[in-house]
Structure formats: C-alpha cells, structure tokens
Design a protein around this motif. Structure first.
Motif, short mmCIF file in Angstrom:
data_model
loop_
_atom_site.label_atom_id
_atom_site.label_comp_id
_atom_site.label_asym_id
_atom_site.label_seq_id
_atom_site.Cartn_x
_atom_site.Cartn_y
_atom_site.Cartn_z
N ALA A 6 0.84 -1.19 0.00
CA ALA A 6 0.00 0.00 0.00
C ALA A 6 0.88 1.24 0.00
O ALA A 6 1.92 1.29 0.65
CB ALA A 6 -0.91 -0.01 1.22
N GLY A 7 0.46 2.23 -0.73
CA GLY A 7 1.20 3.48 -0.80
C GLY A 7 2.11 3.60 -2.00
O GLY A 7 2.52 4.71 -2.36
N VAL A 8 2.46 2.48 -2.64
CA VAL A 8 3.28 2.55 -3.86
C VAL A 8 2.38 3.03 -4.99
O VAL A 8 1.33 2.45 -5.25
CB VAL A 8 3.93 1.19 -4.19
N GLU A 9 2.79 4.10 -5.65
CA GLU A 9 1.96 4.72 -6.68
C GLU A 9 2.40 4.39 -8.10
O GLU A 9 1.64 4.61 -9.04
CB GLU A 9 1.97 6.24 -6.50
N ALA A 10 3.62 3.89 -8.25
CA ALA A 10 4.12 3.60 -9.59
C ALA A 10 5.22 2.55 -9.50
O ALA A 10 5.86 2.38 -8.46
CB ALA A 10 4.67 4.86 -10.24
N VAL A 11 5.41 1.83 -10.60
CA VAL A 11 6.51 0.88 -10.74
C VAL A 11 7.21 1.22 -12.04
O VAL A 11 6.56 1.51 -13.05
CB VAL A 11 6.00 -0.58 -10.78
N ARG A 12 8.53 1.19 -12.01
CA ARG A 12 9.30 1.58 -13.19
C ARG A 12 10.44 0.61 -13.42
O ARG A 12 11.16 0.25 -12.49
CB ARG A 12 9.86 2.97 -12.97
N ALA A 13 10.60 0.17 -14.67
CA ALA A 13 11.76 -0.63 -15.04
C ALA A 13 12.98 0.26 -15.05
O ALA A 13 12.92 1.44 -15.44
CB ALA A 13 11.55 -1.26 -16.41
N THR A 14 14.10 -0.29 -14.59
CA THR A 14 15.38 0.40 -14.70
C THR A 14 16.35 -0.51 -15.44
O THR A 14 16.20 -1.73 -15.44
CB THR A 14 15.95 0.79 -13.32
N TYR A 15 17.32 0.11 -16.07
CA TYR A 15 18.32 -0.61 -16.85
C TYR A 15 19.69 -0.14 -16.38
O TYR A 15 20.07 1.00 -16.66
CB TYR A 15 18.10 -0.36 -18.34
N GLY A 16 20.36 -0.97 -15.61
CA GLY A 16 21.61 -0.56 -15.01
C GLY A 16 21.41 0.64 -14.09
O GLY A 16 22.26 1.50 -13.99
N GLY A 17 20.25 0.68 -13.45
CA GLY A 17 19.92 1.77 -12.54
C GLY A 17 19.32 3.00 -13.20
O GLY A 17 18.86 3.91 -12.52
N VAL A 18 19.29 3.03 -14.53
CA VAL A 18 18.73 4.17 -15.27
C VAL A 18 17.24 3.93 -15.51
O VAL A 18 16.86 2.91 -16.08
CB VAL A 18 19.46 4.37 -16.61
N PRO A 19 16.37 4.85 -15.08
CA PRO A 19 14.93 4.67 -15.27
C PRO A 19 14.55 4.58 -16.74
O PRO A 19 15.12 5.25 -17.59
CB PRO A 19 14.32 5.93 -14.64
N GLY A 20 13.58 3.71 -17.02
CA GLY A 20 13.11 3.53 -18.39
C GLY A 20 11.67 3.04 -18.41
O GLY A 20 10.90 3.27 -17.49
N HIS A 21 11.32 2.35 -19.48
CA HIS A 21 9.97 1.79 -19.65
C HIS A 21 10.07 0.27 -19.69
O HIS A 21 11.11 -0.25 -20.07
CB HIS A 21 9.35 2.29 -20.96
N PRO A 22 9.01 -0.39 -19.32
CA PRO A 22 7.67 0.09 -19.00
C PRO A 22 7.58 0.78 -17.64
O PRO A 22 8.39 0.58 -16.76
CB PRO A 22 6.80 -1.16 -19.02
N VAL A 23 6.52 1.58 -17.54
CA VAL A 23 6.16 2.25 -16.30
C VAL A 23 4.72 1.86 -15.98
O VAL A 23 3.87 1.88 -16.86
CB VAL A 23 6.26 3.78 -16.44
N ALA A 24 4.48 1.50 -14.74
CA ALA A 24 3.11 1.20 -14.29
C ALA A 24 2.65 2.34 -13.39
O ALA A 24 3.34 2.69 -12.43
CB ALA A 24 3.08 -0.12 -13.52
N ALA A 40 15.63 -4.37 -14.95
CA ALA A 40 15.29 -5.20 -16.10
C ALA A 40 16.43 -5.35 -17.09
O ALA A 40 16.26 -5.99 -18.13
CB ALA A 40 14.08 -4.59 -16.81
N GLY A 41 17.60 -4.79 -16.79
CA GLY A 41 18.71 -4.80 -17.73
C GLY A 41 19.14 -6.18 -18.19
O GLY A 41 19.61 -6.34 -19.31
N ARG A 42 18.94 -7.18 -17.35
CA ARG A 42 19.35 -8.54 -17.73
C ARG A 42 18.32 -9.20 -18.67
O ARG A 42 18.58 -10.26 -19.23
CB ARG A 42 19.53 -9.40 -16.49
N LEU A 43 17.16 -8.58 -18.82
CA LEU A 43 16.06 -9.21 -19.56
C LEU A 43 15.87 -8.68 -20.98
O LEU A 43 15.26 -9.37 -21.80
CB LEU A 43 14.75 -9.03 -18.78
#
Length: 192
Positions: free
Chosen positions: A122-140, A172-175
């Motif tokens: 509860a309280g989490v408003e978004a989820v974001r994929a990161t690639y080597g720590g750099v924010p990217g997509h997808p975003v929920a 998600a960088g490994r995927l």
C-alpha cells in the motif's frame, strides 16, 4: 484491472518517415511493441495511441486484440498521447505504459513490471523498469496517479509525475535491450 497503453503517436521527425512502419526482423517496428504487451495475459485492455500517419499504421500493423485510439493533439508531444491513452482505459487499477519505438522490450519485462505493481505494498503509486539503474519503460501507474496525467502538457511523459510519487523500481537490464529507435542509424544498429 491492469490496462496497457502503447504510445505510438509521434511524427518521427528525427527518423524522416513513419518509424512505426520501419521494418525490423520482417515486421513493422510498432508490431514488436504491440505483440509484447498483448503477450502478457494479465494486461487487458490494451490501447495503442496513434496520431501521425495513423491510417498507414493501422493498415500495416496487426493490432490483434488491442484497440487503436487516435490522439488528435499528437503534435503537442508525448503528454497529449499519454493523456489520450490513459483516458481510453479509465477505471484501471494500474496502467502499464510502453513505447512503440522500443522493439526489444519483451513481454517478460512487461509482465514483471505488472507483477511488481499488483504485489506492491500500500502506498506505492508507480513501478518503473530500470536498466543498469537508469529509469526507463515500461512504467506502471496506479489509479491514484492517473488524475495527474490529465494535467501534463508538452513533450513530457510520466516522469513529471514520478518525481513526487512513491515509486518501486524493477531492474530489467538482464532481460532486454531498452534502446528506443529515433533515427535510421539506431534502427540499423538493432539490425546488426
């Protein structure tokens, strides 16, 4: 309900022609992104936001179970496309945002972001994929974030909202390779 929004309305000014239709591995670039979202059973409905060259794209890309939504204000920038897509899936608990010019973002990554969203505390408003720590997509984006999308203007995406939100990240960088295609040279790099 988890909805999916594929943003593909841009005019591809740096590409020089409708990049949604550029061929990669025997399919239009946008087809890769549409197929990846549709291959995640937990995401339904899925909308594909079109704008520039919408009719050409609709004829060339199999949307399968996805629904095309035309963004009349596409030239305003990404905010208009995002608003259009979110409005089309109103009522969703979570909206997974992907980009039509990221052909190597896989259904595995999209499913993982969806799983992270529904299992978030509860309280989490978004989820974001990161690639080597750099924010990217997808975003929920959670339902709580969606009213903020309606206020976005210009060539900005959800990043404007995420700065003040409680965001869970997923590495998600490994995927997959998150490269987005903005130029013919970038597309050629993916081909080789």
């Amino acid at each position: 309900m988890i909805a999916g929004v594929v943003l593909a309305a841009g005019g591809a000014s740096r590409f020089g022609s409708p990049k949604q239709l550029a061929e990669l591995d025997g399919r239009p670039l946008l087809q890769h992104a549409v197929d990846a979202v549709l291959d995640v059973p937990a995401i339904d409905p899925v909308v594909v936001v079109l704008g520039a060259s919408a009719e050409q794209v609709r004829k060339a890309v199999s949307l399968r179970a996805a629904r095309a939504v035309i963004c009349r204000d596409w030239a305003e920038g990404m905010a208009a496309s995002l608003r259009c897509g979110v409005e089309a899936v109103g009522g969703a608990d979570w909206v997974i945002i992907t980009l039509g010019d990221q052909p190597r973002v896989t259904s595995q990554v999209i499913a993982a972001v969806a799983d992270e969203a529904v299992s978030a505390p509860a309280g989490v408003e978004a989820v974001r994929a990161t690639y080597g720590g750099v924010p990217g997509h997808p975003v929920a984006l959670s339902r709580a974030m969606l009213p903020g999308v309606a206020k976005l203007r210009g060539d900005v995406g959800a990043r404007e909202l995420l700065g003040s939100a409680s965001v869970r990240t997923f590495e998600a960088g490994r995927l997959c390779d998150p490269v987005d295609v903005d130029t013919p040279e970038e597309l050629e790099g993916l081909r080789t």
